[in-house]
Scaffold this motif. Structure first.
Motif, PDB file in Angstrom:
ATOM      1  N   HIS A 205       0.922  -1.190   0.095  1.00 15.48           N
ATOM      2  CA  HIS A 205       0.049  -0.006   0.108  1.00 15.48           C
ATOM      3  C   HIS A 205       0.979   1.413   0.119  1.00 15.48           C
ATOM      4  N   HIS A 206       1.912   1.179   0.550  1.00 15.68           N
ATOM      5  CA  HIS A 206       2.925   2.463   0.841  1.00 15.68           C
ATOM      6  C   HIS A 206       3.286   2.579  -0.475  1.00 15.68           C
ATOM      7  N   GLU A 207       3.615   1.489  -1.228  1.00 19.89           N
ATOM      8  CA  GLU A 207       4.342   1.878  -2.637  1.00 19.89           C
ATOM      9  C   GLU A 207       3.300   2.469  -3.582  1.00 19.89           C
ATOM     10  N   GLU A 208       2.101   1.879  -3.258  1.00 15.59           N
ATOM     11  CA  GLU A 208       0.974   2.754  -4.234  1.00 15.59           C
ATOM     12  C   GLU A 208       0.989   4.151  -3.862  1.00 15.59           C
ATOM     13  N   VAL A 209       0.879   4.287  -2.543  1.00 17.69           N
ATOM     14  CA  VAL A 209       0.850   5.765  -2.250  1.00 17.69           C
ATOM     15  C   VAL A 209       2.079   6.703  -2.763  1.00 17.69           C
ATOM     16  N   LEU A 210       3.116   5.860  -2.470  1.00 16.08           N
ATOM     17  CA  LEU A 210       4.297   6.680  -3.001  1.00 16.08           C
ATOM     18  C   LEU A 210       4.077   7.066  -4.481  1.00 16.08           C
ATOM     19  N   ALA A 211       3.684   6.039  -5.361  1.00 15.10           N
ATOM     20  CA  ALA A 211       3.623   6.013  -6.796  1.00 15.10           C
ATOM     21  C   ALA A 211       2.798   7.487  -7.236  1.00 15.10           C
ATOM     22  N   ALA A 212       1.593   7.431  -6.335  1.00 13.11           N
ATOM     23  CA  ALA A 212       0.889   8.510  -6.592  1.00 13.11           C
ATOM     24  C   ALA A 212       1.184   9.725  -6.237  1.00 13.11           C
ATOM     25  N   VAL A 213       2.061  10.043  -5.092  1.00 11.27           N
ATOM     26  CA  VAL A 213       2.627  11.028  -4.776  1.00 11.27           C
ATOM     27  C   VAL A 213       3.760  11.557  -5.909  1.00 11.27           C
ATOM     28  N   ARG A 214       4.597  10.520  -6.337  1.00 11.66           N
ATOM     29  CA  ARG A 214       5.435  10.820  -7.438  1.00 11.66           C
ATOM     30  C   ARG A 214       4.816  11.392  -8.436  1.00 11.66           C
ATOM     31  N   ALA A 215       3.648  10.781  -8.886  1.00  5.26           N
ATOM     32  CA  ALA A 215       3.054  11.177 -10.151  1.00  5.26           C
ATOM     33  C   ALA A 215       2.304  12.527  -9.935  1.00  5.26           C
ATOM     34  N   GLY A 216       2.237  12.886  -8.872  1.00  6.60           N
ATOM     35  CA  GLY A 216       1.631  14.183  -8.543  1.00  6.60           C
ATOM     36  C   GLY A 216      -0.058  14.216  -8.457  1.00  6.60           C
ATOM     37  N   ASP A 217      -0.471  12.952  -8.353  1.00  9.71           N
ATOM     38  CA  ASP A 217      -1.963  12.815  -8.116  1.00  9.71           C
ATOM     39  C   ASP A 217      -2.280  12.837  -6.922  1.00  9.71           C
ATOM     40  N   GLY A 218      -2.552  14.116  -6.470  1.00  9.27           N
ATOM     41  CA  GLY A 218      -2.941  14.494  -5.019  1.00  9.27           C
ATOM     42  C   GLY A 218      -4.201  13.498  -4.487  1.00  9.27           C
ATOM     43  N   PRO A 219      -5.288  13.694  -5.103  1.00  8.62           N
ATOM     44  CA  PRO A 219      -6.575  13.031  -4.641  1.00  8.62           C
ATOM     45  C   PRO A 219      -6.499  11.496  -4.703  1.00  8.62           C
ATOM     46  N   LEU A 220      -5.674  10.882  -5.625  1.00 10.69           N
ATOM     47  CA  LEU A 220      -5.619   9.366  -5.502  1.00 10.69           C
ATOM     48  C   LEU A 220      -4.640   9.152  -4.430  1.00 10.69           C
ATOM     49  N   ALA A 221      -3.373  10.142  -4.243  1.00 10.23           N
ATOM     50  CA  ALA A 221      -2.421   9.678  -2.973  1.00 10.23           C
ATOM     51  C   ALA A 221      -3.389   9.644  -1.747  1.00 10.23           C
ATOM     52  N   ALA A 222      -4.284  10.539  -1.555  1.00 10.55           N
ATOM     53  CA  ALA A 222      -5.122  10.899  -0.491  1.00 10.55           C
ATOM     54  C   ALA A 222      -5.885   9.648  -0.211  1.00 10.55           C
ATOM     55  N   ARG A 223      -6.859   9.345  -1.379  1.00  6.95           N
ATOM     56  CA  ARG A 223      -7.590   8.118  -1.224  1.00  6.95           C
ATOM     57  C   ARG A 223      -6.809   6.955  -0.502  1.00  6.95           C
ATOM     58  N   LEU A 224      -5.770   6.682  -1.475  1.00  2.00           N
ATOM     59  CA  LEU A 224      -4.856   5.452  -1.255  1.00  2.00           C
ATOM     60  C   LEU A 224      -4.418   5.376   0.533  1.00  2.00           C
ATOM     61  N   SER A 225      -3.945   6.482   0.869  1.00  4.16           N
ATOM     62  CA  SER A 225      -3.466   6.685   1.867  1.00  4.16           C
ATOM     63  C   SER A 225      -4.334   6.434   3.282  1.00  4.16           C
ATOM     64  N   ARG A 226      -5.769   6.979   3.024  1.00  3.05           N
ATOM     65  CA  ARG A 226      -6.756   6.520   4.050  1.00  3.05           C
ATOM     66  C   ARG A 226      -6.908   5.137   4.037  1.00  3.05           C
ATOM     67  N   ARG A 227      -7.167   4.432   2.825  1.00  3.56           N
ATOM     68  CA  ARG A 227      -7.235   3.211   2.608  1.00  3.56           C
ATOM     69  C   ARG A 227      -6.140   2.125   3.495  1.00  3.56           C
ATOM     70  N   THR A 228      -4.825   2.708   3.114  1.00  2.00           N
ATOM     71  CA  THR A 228      -3.680   1.905   3.862  1.00  2.00           C
ATOM     72  C   THR A 228      -3.874   1.781   5.173  1.00  2.00           C
ATOM     73  N   MET A 229      -4.311   2.956   5.829  1.00  2.00           N
ATOM     74  CA  MET A 229      -4.500   2.922   7.296  1.00  2.00           C
ATOM     75  C   MET A 229      -5.375   2.268   7.766  1.00  2.00           C
ATOM     76  N   TYR A 230      -6.369   2.532   7.103  1.00  2.00           N
ATOM     77  CA  TYR A 230      -7.731   1.830   7.475  1.00  2.00           C
ATOM     78  C   TYR A 230      -7.413   0.345   7.480  1.00  2.00           C
ATOM     79  N   ASP A 231      -6.951  -0.187   6.480  1.00  2.00           N
ATOM     80  CA  ASP A 231      -6.628  -1.783   6.553  1.00  2.00           C
ATOM     81  C   ASP A 231      -5.773  -2.005   7.500  1.00  2.00           C
ATOM     82  N   TYR A 232      -4.669  -1.201   7.808  1.00  2.00           N
ATOM     83  CA  TYR A 232      -3.797  -1.577   8.848  1.00  2.00           C
ATOM     84  C   TYR A 232      -4.242  -1.598  10.231  1.00  2.00           C
ATOM     85  N   TYR A 233      -5.063  -0.639  10.393  1.00  2.00           N
ATOM     86  CA  TYR A 233      -5.600  -0.561  11.970  1.00  2.00           C
ATOM     87  C   TYR A 233      -7.123  -1.079  12.215  1.00  2.00           C
ATOM     88  N   VAL A 234      -7.927  -1.413  11.170  1.00  2.00           N
ATOM     89  CA  VAL A 234      -9.190  -1.662  11.238  1.00  2.00           C
ATOM     90  C   VAL A 234      -9.509  -2.777  12.353  1.00  2.00           C
TER      91      VAL A 234
END
Lengths: 250, 250
Positions: A205-234
């Motif tokens: 998940h972190h790799e996906e987030v980083l890819a989005a950040v690198r690509a400059g796709d903010g909304p995608l990075a934001a959405r993925l990071s929420r999902r990442t944290m959700y999956d990790y802590y839920v």
DNA sequence: GATAGTGCACTGGTCCGACCAGTAGGCTGC
DNA sequence: GCAGCCTACTGGTCGGACCAGTGCACTATC
């Protein structure tokens, strides 16, 4: 009626006046971090109060993290640079006393982290991207080593993102809330049977987030990071609180 | 090598031990808000320290907002319910000392408010929707009256949204950051020549946000609320900081 | 008997003087 | 020139004292 309307006078303690004066001096920059206050015995002369009163004022200032005193130090109390220590303390107190639930804390982390990613996607520097690469590499290497190392690398990643957001408030709140959350469930995470699987999933998940950040796709990075944290802590959040977390997943 | 590894001992002040014990009692619920601490003279007996030491401990506890004492009160210091007062104080200090810029503060408000709207769109009750209606009506009525009334109604709207988000941390941070921002620019807003136009525009925007919240469209409400706050505050933010704000507008 | 008024015991706020352990920097002796 | 001691000062703690407030019980009054 018609006479002068008198207002109730508020009696102000002597030590409060001292605290005010010193605080004002620090806020205005007259006193800078690293500078020294006069000794307590000097201060009692300057403020025309007893040493007990001076000391009570210093205790308050110290409790607020503005100064620090050491026994025997001939230079007097030292003005401290601002640290979020006090912020963390009050927030921790809030979490415990006011009954902040784990769900609320994780939810707040999701909010902060996704916003940080949104901003980082536009504002990050190449150095910061490299730092995030390094952090993920460290996470990968840590899976076999132990949870502590993994967590350290994970923290480094999120800190870099927060830093890349360019917003100090986001950085500080991220740090504070994370330390509270980890303090609440560190033992449970370390004891989780599917710990390794969770770590591997988190890395992907972190790799996906980083890819989005690198690509400059903010909304995608934001959405993925929420999902990442959700999956990790839920797994650690009570079932009743999970719908509120899912409300952030769109 | 191989011998027992001794750890450096930290000398702990007597008053700190007292603070720790009382804090622990409050956190654990042994001491509840409204309950009284013994008098200082009793405490010096219980802790076997002098009254000066007891008082320094009480000063720290009072500075942290945990207890409050009144001269002459025969019942002793009163345990206080937790309030974000201290949180606000540390954050205000942070803003002033650590040089938080207006841009960062507004940006953080945008983050908080949009997240609150996102959550509120899914979790709001009918009563809360009605409260928001009332708040907007009050804003409308206040345009002709004065800025203070408008601001009060505006605050009420955002507070209701924050409350509807169901996240106490969002509520508290919203309140704290807002009071800092308003403190920084209240005078400028009141003196702005296009004040009335800004208020009317803000009302239109609030209505759109509320419509999205009512319709349950979280992402739309979040986006609109960011735009609303941006338009309302951008005029007071230095030009150099505006790109960072726009980064939140997608 | 209910009530208004008064006094007292106790509170927190402040002051004073004292002692202790620790520190830094100057001084001494090498 | 340097190591080690000495001293003057620091903050931490103690105990006692006084003052202005507060709440309560007691009292005098109606």
């Amino acid at each position: 009626m018609g006479g002068p309307r008198f207002e109730p006078v508020r009696t102000v303690r002597a030590y409060e006046r001292i605290v005010e004066q010193v605080e004002e001096a620090i806020e205005s920059g007259t006193l800078c971090p690293g500078q020294r206050l006069p000794s307590e015995r000097d201060l009692m002369g300057q403020f025309s109060v007893s040493r007990s009163t001076v000391r009570e004022a210093l205790r308050v200032l110290q409790a607020r993290g503005l100064v620090r005193s050491r026994p025997g130090d001939p230079h007097g109390a030292e003005v401290q640079p601002f640290t979020p220590t006090e912020l963390r303390k009050s927030m921790t107190m809030l979490a415990r006393v006011d009954g902040l639930s784990l769900g609320e804390l994780v939810q707040f982390r999701m909010v902060l982290d996704s916003s940080a990613n949104l901003l980082a996607a536009r504002l990050r520097t190449d150095e910061q991207l490299a730092e995030m690469d390094t952090a993920i590499a460290a996470m990968r290497a840590a899976v076999e080593v132990g949870y502590d190392e993994f967590s350290t690398a994970d923290v480094a990643f999120h800190d870099t993102v927060a830093q890349a957001s360019g917003n100090k408030l986001i950085q500080i709140c991220t740090e504070v809330v994370r330390s509270i959350v980890l303090g609440l469930i560190a033992d449970k995470i370390a004891a989780a049977p599917d710990r390794v699987a969770l770590m591997r999933q988190s890395i992907r998940h972190h790799e996906e987030v980083l890819a989005a950040v690198r690509a400059g796709d903010g909304p995608l990075a934001a959405r993925l990071s929420r999902r990442t944290m959700y999956d990790y802590y839920v797994g650690y959040v009570p079932t009743s609180e999970r719908p509120a977390l899912r409300a952030l997943l769109e």
